[in-house]
Scaffold this active site. Structure first.
Site, PDB file in Angstrom:
ATOM      1  N   TYR A  72      47.753  25.360  23.153  1.00 46.58           N
ATOM      2  CA  TYR A  72      46.536  26.190  23.089  1.00 46.58           C
ATOM      3  C   TYR A  72      45.295  25.359  23.405  1.00 46.58           C
ATOM      4  O   TYR A  72      44.451  25.765  24.194  1.00 46.58           O
ATOM      5  CB  TYR A  72      46.401  26.817  21.697  1.00 46.58           C
ATOM      6  CG  TYR A  72      45.293  27.844  21.636  1.00 46.58           C
ATOM      7  CD1 TYR A  72      45.557  29.202  21.822  1.00 46.58           C
ATOM      8  CD2 TYR A  72      43.970  27.455  21.415  1.00 46.58           C
ATOM      9  CE1 TYR A  72      44.545  30.135  21.791  1.00 46.58           C
ATOM     10  CE2 TYR A  72      42.948  28.385  21.397  1.00 46.58           C
ATOM     11  CZ  TYR A  72      43.233  29.720  21.573  1.00 46.58           C
ATOM     12  OH  TYR A  72      42.226  30.649  21.553  1.00 46.58           O
ATOM     13  N   PHE A 124      29.688  38.209  48.210  1.00 47.21           N
ATOM     14  CA  PHE A 124      30.904  39.015  48.310  1.00 47.21           C
ATOM     15  C   PHE A 124      30.725  40.237  47.404  1.00 47.21           C
ATOM     16  O   PHE A 124      29.880  40.238  46.523  1.00 47.21           O
ATOM     17  CB  PHE A 124      32.135  38.188  47.904  1.00 47.21           C
ATOM     18  CG  PHE A 124      33.403  38.988  47.990  1.00 47.21           C
ATOM     19  CD1 PHE A 124      33.838  39.469  49.217  1.00 47.21           C
ATOM     20  CD2 PHE A 124      34.144  39.304  46.867  1.00 47.21           C
ATOM     21  CE1 PHE A 124      34.988  40.240  49.309  1.00 47.21           C
ATOM     22  CE2 PHE A 124      35.300  40.063  46.946  1.00 47.21           C
ATOM     23  CZ  PHE A 124      35.719  40.537  48.171  1.00 47.21           C
ATOM     24  N   ASP A 125      31.530  41.294  47.610  1.00 48.69           N
ATOM     25  CA  ASP A 125      31.247  42.545  46.877  1.00 48.69           C
ATOM     26  C   ASP A 125      31.332  42.398  45.358  1.00 48.69           C
ATOM     27  O   ASP A 125      30.513  42.949  44.637  1.00 48.69           O
ATOM     28  CB  ASP A 125      32.081  43.727  47.398  1.00 48.69           C
ATOM     29  CG  ASP A 125      33.581  43.519  47.278  1.00 48.69           C
ATOM     30  OD1 ASP A 125      34.005  42.401  46.978  1.00 48.69           O
ATOM     31  OD2 ASP A 125      34.326  44.496  47.494  1.00 48.69           O
ATOM     32  N   ASP A 215      29.930  29.517  46.360  1.00 46.91           N
ATOM     33  CA  ASP A 215      31.104  30.357  46.165  1.00 46.91           C
ATOM     34  C   ASP A 215      32.185  29.736  47.046  1.00 46.91           C
ATOM     35  O   ASP A 215      32.155  29.847  48.267  1.00 46.91           O
ATOM     36  CB  ASP A 215      30.808  31.803  46.582  1.00 46.91           C
ATOM     37  CG  ASP A 215      32.042  32.701  46.469  1.00 46.91           C
ATOM     38  OD1 ASP A 215      33.170  32.165  46.453  1.00 46.91           O
ATOM     39  OD2 ASP A 215      31.877  33.933  46.422  1.00 46.91           O
ATOM     40  N   ALA A 217      35.494  30.060  47.434  1.00 46.81           N
ATOM     41  CA  ALA A 217      36.811  30.690  47.615  1.00 46.81           C
ATOM     42  C   ALA A 217      37.569  30.115  48.815  1.00 46.81           C
ATOM     43  O   ALA A 217      38.766  29.886  48.742  1.00 46.81           O
ATOM     44  CB  ALA A 217      36.652  32.204  47.755  1.00 46.81           C
ATOM     45  N   LYS A 258      42.583  31.983  46.800  1.00 50.72           N
ATOM     46  CA  LYS A 258      42.503  31.832  48.252  1.00 50.72           C
ATOM     47  C   LYS A 258      42.881  30.389  48.607  1.00 50.72           C
ATOM     48  O   LYS A 258      44.057  30.096  48.753  1.00 50.72           O
ATOM     49  CB  LYS A 258      41.094  32.164  48.765  1.00 50.72           C
ATOM     50  CG  LYS A 258      40.781  33.659  48.748  1.00 50.72           C
ATOM     51  CD  LYS A 258      40.226  34.119  47.452  1.00 50.72           C
ATOM     52  CE  LYS A 258      39.723  35.534  47.506  1.00 50.72           C
ATOM     53  NZ  LYS A 258      39.442  36.039  46.150  1.00 50.72           N
ATOM     54  N   HIS A 448      35.409  51.347  46.990  1.00 47.29           N
ATOM     55  CA  HIS A 448      36.596  51.348  47.842  1.00 47.29           C
ATOM     56  C   HIS A 448      37.890  51.187  47.059  1.00 47.29           C
ATOM     57  O   HIS A 448      38.947  51.581  47.520  1.00 47.29           O
ATOM     58  CB  HIS A 448      36.471  50.288  48.943  1.00 47.29           C
ATOM     59  CG  HIS A 448      36.318  48.902  48.415  1.00 47.29           C
ATOM     60  ND1 HIS A 448      35.175  48.469  47.805  1.00 47.29           N
ATOM     61  CD2 HIS A 448      37.168  47.865  48.387  1.00 47.29           C
ATOM     62  CE1 HIS A 448      35.338  47.214  47.433  1.00 47.29           C
ATOM     63  NE2 HIS A 448      36.543  46.822  47.769  1.00 47.29           N
TER      64      HIS A 448
HETATM   65  N1  F0G Z   1      34.066  35.339  46.392  1.00 49.88           N
HETATM   66  C1  F0G Z   1      34.631  35.594  47.584  1.00 49.88           C
HETATM   67  C2  F0G Z   1      34.009  35.037  48.824  1.00 49.88           C
HETATM   68  C3  F0G Z   1      35.777  36.393  47.656  1.00 49.88           C
HETATM   69  O1  F0G Z   1      36.306  36.657  48.847  1.00 49.88           O
HETATM   70  C4  F0G Z   1      36.342  36.906  46.452  1.00 49.88           C
HETATM   71  C5  F0G Z   1      37.521  37.750  46.487  1.00 49.88           C
HETATM   72  C6  F0G Z   1      35.720  36.589  45.250  1.00 49.88           C
HETATM   73  C7  F0G Z   1      34.587  35.802  45.257  1.00 49.88           C
HETATM   74  C8  F0G Z   1      36.249  37.098  43.941  1.00 49.88           C
HETATM   75  O2  F0G Z   1      37.402  36.412  43.569  1.00 49.88           O
HETATM   76  O3  F0G Z   1      39.209  38.134  43.624  1.00 49.88           O
HETATM   77  O4  F0G Z   1      39.501  35.962  42.428  1.00 49.88           O
HETATM   78  O5  F0G Z   1      37.991  37.693  41.522  1.00 49.88           O
HETATM   79  N2  F0G Z   1      37.993  38.232  47.536  1.00 49.88           N
HETATM   80  C9  F0G Z   1      39.219  38.985  47.671  1.00 49.88           C
HETATM   81  C10 F0G Z   1      39.328  39.473  49.085  1.00 49.88           C
HETATM   82  C11 F0G Z   1      39.420  40.047  46.653  1.00 49.88           C
HETATM   83  O6  F0G Z   1      40.228  40.282  49.350  1.00 49.88           O
HETATM   84  O7  F0G Z   1      38.565  39.040  49.943  1.00 49.88           O
HETATM   85  P1  F0G Z   1      38.589  37.097  42.750  1.00 49.88           P
END
Ligand code: F0G
Length: 458
Positions: A72, A124-125, A215, A217, A258, A448
């Site tokens: 833990y 990102f969204d 960010d 990713a 990613k 979406h």
């Molecule tokens: N930032 C970027 C640039 C992303 O592409 C994503 C997720 C996130 C943050 C959020 O990360 O999914 O681990 O919570 N992108 C996925 C996509 C969902 O399909 O492009 P997460």
């Protein structure tokens, strides 16, 4: 030198694909309310919905999974994870989270809030949604060329530096808690950000006293593009370039689903001790104890190993080439794409491909449905379904209508991609017959994922 770039791995474990009959797919689509997020994955033949959490882990990652320490508090796996993140980013405080958006939610809870504006090359969204959920405004300032999808350029992920400085002067430093640099820019074609741009952002931010957060990713794909495209970097090692990218900021949010090949995971890494202290409190509230966050020890191990593997040059050479290969095939099939192709995906420019369907007919979603109907291929719309708005009963379209074909890492072979190209060729020949979609039900944020639609009657 050989011309053929090969997959730098062999396959040990395989999974069957979901073959279906055309009549069945029509029923599946109807049942899913024409939203492909609702389709059971075993009814999908080639899944290009996302490259997130869908990559193939290596034998070494699976071995690391078995070494996971599930204590833990103070698990060995945490220290392995922490040192991998520190080695890569150089940031002091490392907080594991279950995925990228958890890092976003935590960071925006600490620094967001009403009256604040966060500026980015493009949020990102989920980043935008988390900013807005905190009451904060999310301002995107991509370079003007980013929306010119036909004209290729090396670094269309860059932020518009002049617009950034103008915005800082207009909004005022106290109201801007951070600048977020998204590497690569997923919302506008998976395009990379140059080191020159990162250095300038860092300089401007330092001048005004605003922290820069990355960010991260798809940091490795971004670093590889810098090596390939930016003067002065061709002989540099990719891990070195990645470290230099991180050195232009004082923290990062990362979805490890990613560029760490993990099926789940992420982290928030920060230099600022005050921010880290507050973030840790929120982490404990919603994710878990700071040495595991939202993850099991085995997940921490998989991410730690993945962060190293993703920087291997042979892997990145194959990765970027495999995306280019898909792009070349689509061009040959007469399908307009965002030029140049991105690091993790090819984006179809649907405004040009289906000009007869207006934005309020969701042309991207019409193509997404047709890809599934024709051949069981699943893709995602990045257009008015994802980013369109309803303001006072009036439809406000997104600036672009794209369909993203995101390629999971190390998962599909060249013949899978050849098949996708063949299907596009077939759809391209009868594209005028594709019709608009009608949105029956949406939601306020991230529509979406939950939207219900139907084909507009002819
Ligand atoms: N930032 C970027 C640039 C992303 O592409 C994503 C997720 C996130 C943050 C959020 O990360 O999914 O681990 O919570 N992108 C996925 C996509 C969902 O399909 O492009 P997460």
């Amino acid at each position: 030198m050989w011309k053929t770039i090969i997959e730098p791995f062999k396959i040990k474990t395989v999974e069957p694909l979901g073959f279906t009959a055309e009549a069945e797919r029509e029923a599946v689509l109807r049942e899913a309310c024409y939203n492909v997020f609702n389709i059971p994955a075993d009814k999908v033949l080639i899944d290009l919905l996302t490259d997130s959490g869908t990559s193939a882990m290596s034998a070494e990652q699976w071995a690391a999974v078995m070494r996971g320490d599930e204590s833990y508090a103070g698990a060995r796996s945490f220290f392995t994870f922490e040192s991998a993140v520190r080695r890569l980013t150089g940031y002091r405080h490392v907080l594991p989270v279950h995925q990228g958006r958890a890092a976003e939610r935590i960071l925006f809870s600490v620094v967001g809030g009403p009256g604040k504006t966060v500026i980015s090359n493009s949020h990102f969204d989920t980043t935008r949604a988390n900013a807005e959920a905190s009451g904060c405004e999310a301002l995107d300032l991509p370079v003007p060329g980013a929306l010119d999808f036909d004209t290729p350029a090396d670094f269309k992920g860059d932020i518009d530096l002049k617009a950034l400085e103008d915005a800082i002067r207009r909004i005022g430093t106290p109201n801007i808690p951070m600048i977020v640099m998204t590497l690569t820019n997923n919302s506008l074609g998976g395009q990379p950000v140059s080191m020159a741009n990162l250095r300038e952002v860092s300089r401007i931010a330092l001048h005004y006293g605003i922290p820069v957060i990355i960010d991260a990713a798809r940091f490795a794909e971004n670093a590889f593009f810098i090596k390939r495209r930016e003067p002065g970097f061709s002989t540099r090692k990719v891990p070195e370039i990645a470290s230099e990218m991180f050195s232009t900021a004082s923290g990062c949010m990362m979805s490890s689903k990613k560029d760490a090949f993990a099926n789940i995971g992420g982290f928030l890494a920060l230099n600022d001790s005050e921010w880290a202290k507050k973030a840790r409190e929120i982490l404990i509230l919603g994710e878990g104890f700071p040495t595991y966050g939202g993850l099991a020890g085995r997940d921490l191990e998989a991410v730690a190993r993945g962060l190293e593997e993703v920087l291997e040059e042979q892997y990145l050479t194959y990765r970027i080439r495999s995306i280019e290969y898909l792009a070349e095939g689509l061009r040959r099939a007469g399908v307009p794409i965002v030029e140049p192709p991105g690091g993790h995906a090819v984006y179809v420019n649907v405004k040009k491909f289906l000009p007869h369907i207006p934005p309020d007919g969701y042309p991207g979603q019409s193509l997404v449905c047709e890809l599934y109907r024709t051949a069981g291929i699943r893709a995602v719309e990045i257009g008015s379904l994802m980013f369109g708005k309803n303001q006072d009963g009036r439809f406000v379209p997104a600036p672009m209508e794209l369909v993203r074909l995101a390629v999971p890492r190390r998962v599909y072979t060249q013949s899978h991609i050849d098949f996708v190209i063949e299907v596009f060729g077939e759809i391209a020949r009868r594209k005028e017959a594709l019709g608009p979609m009608r949105l029956l039900e949406g939601s306020q944020r991230l529509t979406h994922f939950t939207a219900k639609l139907m084909p507009e009657p002819a």
